[in-house]
Design an enzyme around this catalytic site. Structure first.
Site, PDB file in Angstrom:
ATOM      1  N   ALA A 294       0.147  -0.962   0.018  1.00 11.05           N
ATOM      2  CA  ALA A 294      -0.068   0.006   0.038  1.00 11.05           C
ATOM      3  C   ALA A 294       0.775   1.291  -0.271  1.00 11.05           C
ATOM      4  O   ALA A 294       0.000   2.243  -0.756  1.00 11.05           O
ATOM      5  CB  ALA A 294      -0.921  -0.171   1.398  1.00 11.05           C
ATOM      6  N   ASP A 340      14.329  33.280 -32.906  1.00 11.97           N
ATOM      7  CA  ASP A 340      15.150  34.176 -34.165  1.00 11.97           C
ATOM      8  C   ASP A 340      13.493  34.811 -33.886  1.00 11.97           C
ATOM      9  O   ASP A 340      12.704  34.798 -34.386  1.00 11.97           O
ATOM     10  CB  ASP A 340      15.411  33.156 -35.861  1.00 11.97           C
ATOM     11  N   ASP A 615      18.134  26.850 -36.505  1.00  6.94           N
ATOM     12  CA  ASP A 615      17.335  26.885 -37.632  1.00  6.94           C
ATOM     13  C   ASP A 615      18.295  26.282 -38.726  1.00  6.94           C
ATOM     14  O   ASP A 615      18.507  25.683 -39.705  1.00  6.94           O
ATOM     15  CB  ASP A 615      16.453  27.280 -39.175  1.00  6.94           C
ATOM     16  N   ASN A 709      -5.195   0.311  -2.695  1.00  9.60           N
ATOM     17  CA  ASN A 709      -4.111   0.699  -3.074  1.00  9.60           C
ATOM     18  C   ASN A 709      -4.423   0.493  -4.990  1.00  9.60           C
ATOM     19  O   ASN A 709      -3.600   0.744  -5.485  1.00  9.60           O
ATOM     20  CB  ASN A 709      -3.382  -0.437  -3.096  1.00  9.60           C
TER      21      ASN A 709
HETATM   22  P1  ATP Z   1      16.447  36.459 -38.667  1.00  5.69           P
HETATM   23  O1  ATP Z   1      16.794  36.366 -37.221  1.00  5.69           O
HETATM   24  O2  ATP Z   1      15.667  37.671 -38.643  1.00  5.69           O
HETATM   25  O3  ATP Z   1      16.017  35.207 -39.108  1.00  5.69           O
HETATM   26  P2  ATP Z   1      19.103  36.300 -39.275  1.00  5.69           P
HETATM   27  O4  ATP Z   1      18.893  36.272 -38.853  1.00  5.69           O
HETATM   28  O5  ATP Z   1      18.407  35.153 -40.795  1.00  5.69           O
HETATM   29  O6  ATP Z   1      17.554  36.752 -39.407  1.00  5.69           O
HETATM   30  P3  ATP Z   1      19.908  37.219 -41.505  1.00  5.69           P
HETATM   31  O7  ATP Z   1      19.212  35.862 -42.810  1.00  5.69           O
HETATM   32  O8  ATP Z   1      21.914  36.330 -41.694  1.00  5.69           O
HETATM   33  O9  ATP Z   1      19.699  37.320 -40.640  1.00  5.69           O
HETATM   34  O10 ATP Z   1      20.957  37.854 -42.998  1.00  5.69           O
HETATM   35  C1  ATP Z   1      21.671  39.320 -42.215  1.00  5.69           C
HETATM   36  C2  ATP Z   1      21.087  39.978 -42.997  1.00  5.69           C
HETATM   37  O11 ATP Z   1      22.477  39.986 -43.736  1.00  5.69           O
HETATM   38  C3  ATP Z   1      19.847  40.595 -42.587  1.00  5.69           C
HETATM   39  O12 ATP Z   1      19.462  41.937 -41.994  1.00  5.69           O
HETATM   40  C4  ATP Z   1      20.364  41.622 -44.338  1.00  5.69           C
HETATM   41  O13 ATP Z   1      20.478  42.935 -44.012  1.00  5.69           O
HETATM   42  C5  ATP Z   1      21.429  40.280 -45.371  1.00  5.69           C
HETATM   43  N1  ATP Z   1      20.719  39.845 -46.170  1.00  5.69           N
HETATM   44  C6  ATP Z   1      19.857  38.585 -46.104  1.00  5.69           C
HETATM   45  N2  ATP Z   1      19.099  38.153 -46.895  1.00  5.69           N
HETATM   46  C7  ATP Z   1      20.394  38.333 -47.790  1.00  5.69           C
HETATM   47  C8  ATP Z   1      20.773  38.286 -49.003  1.00  5.69           C
HETATM   48  N3  ATP Z   1      19.448  37.335 -49.307  1.00  5.69           N
HETATM   49  N4  ATP Z   1      21.901  38.806 -49.960  1.00  5.69           N
HETATM   50  C9  ATP Z   1      22.397  40.280 -49.168  1.00  5.69           C
HETATM   51  N5  ATP Z   1      22.286  40.343 -48.389  1.00  5.69           N
HETATM   52  C10 ATP Z   1      21.174  39.536 -47.514  1.00  5.69           C
END
Ligand code: ATP
Length: 895
Positions: A294, A340, A615, A709
């Site tokens: 128990a 993010d 991610d 129990n």
């Molecule tokens: P979040 O956290 O908001 O998802 P992140 O950390 O994924 O943003 P990134 O994608 O690394 O951010 O982008 C960082 C910076 O790089 C952006 O603020 C932008 O100025 C520049 N950036 C993002 N995508 C591109 C691209 N495809 N070509 C050129 N510059 C970019």
């Protein structure tokens, strides 16, 4: 015969060869495959021959094993011993009842565990990884388990290699093999056959191994071995997979052991005292054993697993997929959620809101085309399908779509200005460049974060930088993501295609302001976090002002004390300086994934319990080190998913908060279950142990105790797992993972209510015997049973009255209580059961009195809750900040 080929047959059979020494064409021949992959029928045959591509220890328990597991329980063994003793002392009737109860208990245990296993299996299926293969020449995503030798797999950065493979194409391919070879760093992979020789695993550069991850580039490869025949499989046979034990289960295990010792002492004492008093020893022995049964909560750890597994199933319905079971429990302890921005807090639906063009920039070779719009259309990886559906990263799509709407469509422009090369985007450089052929020479187009691009402009433009920065900051402060464009013309294709050589001396073209609207539900979830004592923190690669504006819109920042820190500012801080501010930072902007680790350890050093989302491939270390690593289900790479404890199927921040709420509910219900079970046990022990000291006979028979129990405790106890969340579960601080089970008055409750149950039982016995009632024992038994049923109803909430909760809010509980009452009345009023259970039918008055006495427990708990409510006190879980668990307790969730 090619070098290293030990056995090859013209048609495919099992082939053993040193694939790394063999040219690709011979590997294909030996595997009876082609670069276009297998056809579905052959793949099916090979799957039947080789079995699934999975490691043997991932197999599920069989039904037989589950049944055995039920019977191997210590409690069951003690019960069987009790049955044996009953037979020995000529109490065969008791033995039958005990066996029947054992059977029933095993069935209930089996059903629960089977359901839990099924729930876990379904979760594993959901979490099962997929691989891209060529089947019948077409790319297809199939379950990794279905891969067979000869399959052609397509790999890219972020993939976990799904089987042992031989590369046939590799572009800038780098693989992290540390999980297999223990050597950190990336290995560059090739396709050529290696010169004859003996190579250790790490040097077989044209092979990829199951379980290792692609960190860069892409590749096509033949599967050469699957399942247990892979290198990982060979090691896996040596590894015993330890069952995951949650911190709570560990504490319950220790508690169980301590209780066992205590209970054995009490049982021995009971036997000794009774014997000295001259009670028949057979009876004493049976009752002593029953007493021990128990009081022992052996089933508790298993029930916790069942609750957690069922909880994980429920979490999945809320789009949170659990990969590591302890996360279900530890979710309730989260104090910081670092998330993010793009896609999680925002919708990931970028649109260009505004363009700023530098007037009068004319690029030779573009004739009178608009230079900025041309750059928008050409410097992109986004494509538009035949049905106008756009594919690619949301930033890229927004820019390309905007240009297309202005009649600057990528395909038409690319025909005129074909792309010669590209320098892909990376989040450290924050730029991307494409090179195009024009009649005047090679056109270089670069886009990127304004700050990054400005550093690459020609000296002549430096004077206008202050003005440009002001413009960009003004846009960013409104929450826009600003992407700047630059260009230059080269006479010919440059020999050195590195960013340092190409992305310099650019002419500024202008910038585009993009908006990614915050998610409405994220705003509510942020508010909910705050009332729940959880601090949401945004981590982004975006501009400081953009991040700050979005954080303010979402309520992440609501006062001037809450700080925004950029990556470079973070680098400049030393450990003590960072430790001093880390708890005040709400936004980290322009940070690299590597800095996430520093943020986690600083928070953990301040005794915070951190959930972190990620991610990308380089988020994996952070996900592993966070107390709960959370990967994105839609946009996450496989590497991130494998490192995480939880996967968000909808990439939504609000889902994390929902998961935390579920975690708190599950934890609460487990604690309720423990309170219920232990209070009952204390009641039973008190009654049995103390009665003789009041000069009373032993109040109950062994069978009665077993009944209480297993039936009275068991059915409503299980139903507590179905209790909905407490109304205020998100209005109190997080659960301290180091807190003992008996914290917050749980211990006192168990003792108080247990003693009350015991007192009522002994009181009933004394009164009934005093009244000369022949049914005193059945009455006492009924009081003990019904008082626990009353407890099960009142214990459903720690604060709310059952009358405000309503009986129907946990229908399983209502059903369990009614069923238990029905069963109890059956053994009271069915003559056959009377003989079996040594009970007598109570008169209506006797039953009424028993119910009235038993209801005292229900009212006592309700009054205790009323006092709580009057005082306005929520049973506090912890004083914030929650302390981190000690090393042993965290082991489960560090992953
Ligand atoms: P979040 O956290 O908001 O998802 P992140 O950390 O994924 O943003 P990134 O994608 O690394 O951010 O982008 C960082 C910076 O790089 C952006 O603020 C932008 O100025 C520049 N950036 C993002 N995508 C591109 C691209 N495809 N070509 C050129 N510059 C970019």
């Amino acid at each position: 015969m090619p070098p290293g080929l030990r056995l090859a047959k013209s048609s495919y059979q099992r082939v053993f060869m040193d694939y790394y020494l063999t040219p690709v064409a011979d590997v294909a021949a030996a595997l009876a495959t082609t670069p276009a992959g297998l056809d579905a029928a052959t793949a099916g045959q090979r799957l039947a021959e080789h079995g699934p591509n999975q490691l043997a220890n991932a197999q599920q328990k069989t039904i037989g094993q589950l049944v055995l597991h039920q019977l191997a329980d210590v409690m069951i063994l003690v019960l069987l011993a009790a049955a044996g003793v009953s037979v020995l002392i000529g109490e065969a009737k008791s033995a039958y009842v005990i066996l029947a109860i054992v059977g029933l208990n095993a069935v209930i245990g089996f059903v629960q565990e089977y359901r839990a296993d099924k729930a876990l299996e379904a979760l594993q299926k959901m979490a099962a990884s997929h691989a891209q293969v060529l089947r019948d020449g077409q790319p297809r995503a199939i379950l990794t388990a279905e891969l067979v030798p000869g399959d052609v797999v397509l790999l890219e950065a972020g993939n976990v290699i799904p089987a042992d493979v031989r590369f046939l194409e590799a572009f800038a391919l780098k693989v992290d093999e540390s999980s297999l070879t223990g050597e950190s760093g990336n290995v560059e992979k090739t396709v050529a056959a290696l010169p004859p020789g003996d190579y250790p695993l790490g040097d077989r550069l044209n092979l990829g191994y199951k379980g290792t991850s692609v960190t860069n580039g892409r590749a096509t490869a033949y599967v050469v071995a699957t399942g247990m025949r892979t290198e990982l499989g060979q090691i896996a046979t040596l590894i015993q997979t330890a069952e995951v034990v949650t911190p709570l289960q560990k504490r319950l295990g220790t508690l169980g052991k301590r209780l066992s010792v205590g209970v054995l002492v009490i049982a021995a004492l009971f036997f000794g005292v009774g014997w000295l008093r001259g009670e028949p020893w057979e009876n004493l022995l049976l009752v002593s054993i029953s007493l021990a049964i128990a009081a022992l909560p052996e089933a508790l750890p298993a029930l916790v697993t069942v609750s957690l597994a069922l909880g994980a199933g429920r979490l999945m319905k809320s789009h949170a997929l659990i990969r590591k079971l302890p996360a279900v429990e530890t979710l309730g302890s989260v104090t910081y959620i670092c998330t993010d921005k793009t896609g999680t807090l925002t919708l990931n639906q970028m649109t260009v809101q505004d363009l700023y063009e530098v007037p009068a920039v004319v690029l030779a070779g573009l004739a009178d085309r608009n230079a900025l719009l041309t750059a928008l259309a050409l410097n992109t990886d986004a494509t538009c399908g035949p049905e106008n559906q756009w594919l690619g990263d949301s930033t890229e799509v927004a820019l390309a779509r905007y240009a297309a709407e202005k009649d600057y469509a990528r395909p038409a422009l690319e025909t005129q200005f074909p792309r010669l090369a590209e320098l892909p985007f990376d989040s450290e450089r924050r730029c991307m460049t494409t090179l195009h052929q024009t009649q005047q020479g090679v056109l270089v187009l670069t886009k990127g974060a304004a700050g990054a691009l400005y550093q690459q402009l020609t000296a002549g433009q430096q004077s206008s930088l202050a003005d440009l920065t002001r413009r960009v900051d003004a846009q960013a402060a409104q929450g826009y993501r600003v992407l700047a464009y630059g260009a230059k013309m080269l006479p010919e294709m440059p020999p050195d295609l590195t960013p340092a050589a190409i992305e310099t001396d650019l002419t500024f073209l202008g910038f585009a302001s993009l908006m990614d609207p915050p998610r409405e539900e994220a705003r509510q979830a942020v508010a909910e976090c705050k009332t729940a004592g959880i601090i949401p923190v945004m981590i982004t690669g975006d501009h400081k002002l953009t991040a700050q504006a979005i954080a303010e819109k979402l309520g992440i920042i609501s006062s001037p004390e809450e700080l925004v820190l950029t990556g470079p500012e973070l680098t400049a801080l030393d450990e003590p300086a960072f430790a001093a501010v880390v708890e005040k930072v709400r936004v980290y902007a322009r940070v690299d994934p590597a800095q996430k680790l520093r943020i986690i350890s600083a928070l953990q050093a301040r005794h915070q319990f951190v959930a972190m989302t990620g991610d990308g491939v380089n988020d994996a270390p952070a996900l592993k080190n966070a107390d709960i690593g959370i990967a994105m289900g839609i946009n996450g790479t496989e590497v991130a998913k494998e490192a995480a404890a939880l996967i968000l199927l909808d990439d939504n921040f609000a889902t994390i908060v929902k998961a935390v709420k579920h975690g708190r509910r599950i934890y609460d219900n487990i604690i309720k279950f423990i309170r219920y079970l232990l209070a009952g046990s204390v009641g039973e022990i008190t009654a049995l142990f103390c009665a003789p000291f009041f000069g009373l006979p032993i109040p109950l028979l062994a069978i009665h105790i077993l009944w209480i129990n297993l039936i009275t405790d068991g059915l409503p106890g299980l139903a507590l797992a179905y209790e909905p969340a407490e109304k205020r579960s998100m209005q109190r601080p997080p659960i301290d993972p180091r807190q003992t089970i008996f914290a917050d008055g749980v211990g006192w409750f168990i003792l108080g209510i247990g003693l009350l149950i015991g007192a009522l039982t002994i009181g009933t016995q004394t009164w009934a015997i005093g009244q000369g009632l022949p049914h005193w024992q059945t009455m006492t038994f009924t009081v003990l049973c019904f008082s626990q049923l009353g407890l099960s109803l009142a214990i459903r909430s720690r604060r709310e009255s059952i009358f405000s909760l309503g009986l129907l809010s946990n229908k399983t509980m209502l059903g369990a209580v009614l069923l238990t009452v029905g069963l109890h009345l059956t053994i009271l009023y069915v003559p056959f059961c009377n003989t079996l259970f040594s009970t007598q039918p109570l008169t209506v008055a006797e039953l009424g009195i028993a119910v009235a006495i038993a209801s005292v427990v229900f009212w006592a708990v309700e009054i205790q809750k009323l006092i709580f409510r009057r005082r306005g006190a929520t049973p506090a879980r912890v004083a914030a900040p929650a302390a981190r668990p000690s090393g042993a307790a965290v082991a489960g969730h560090a992953g």
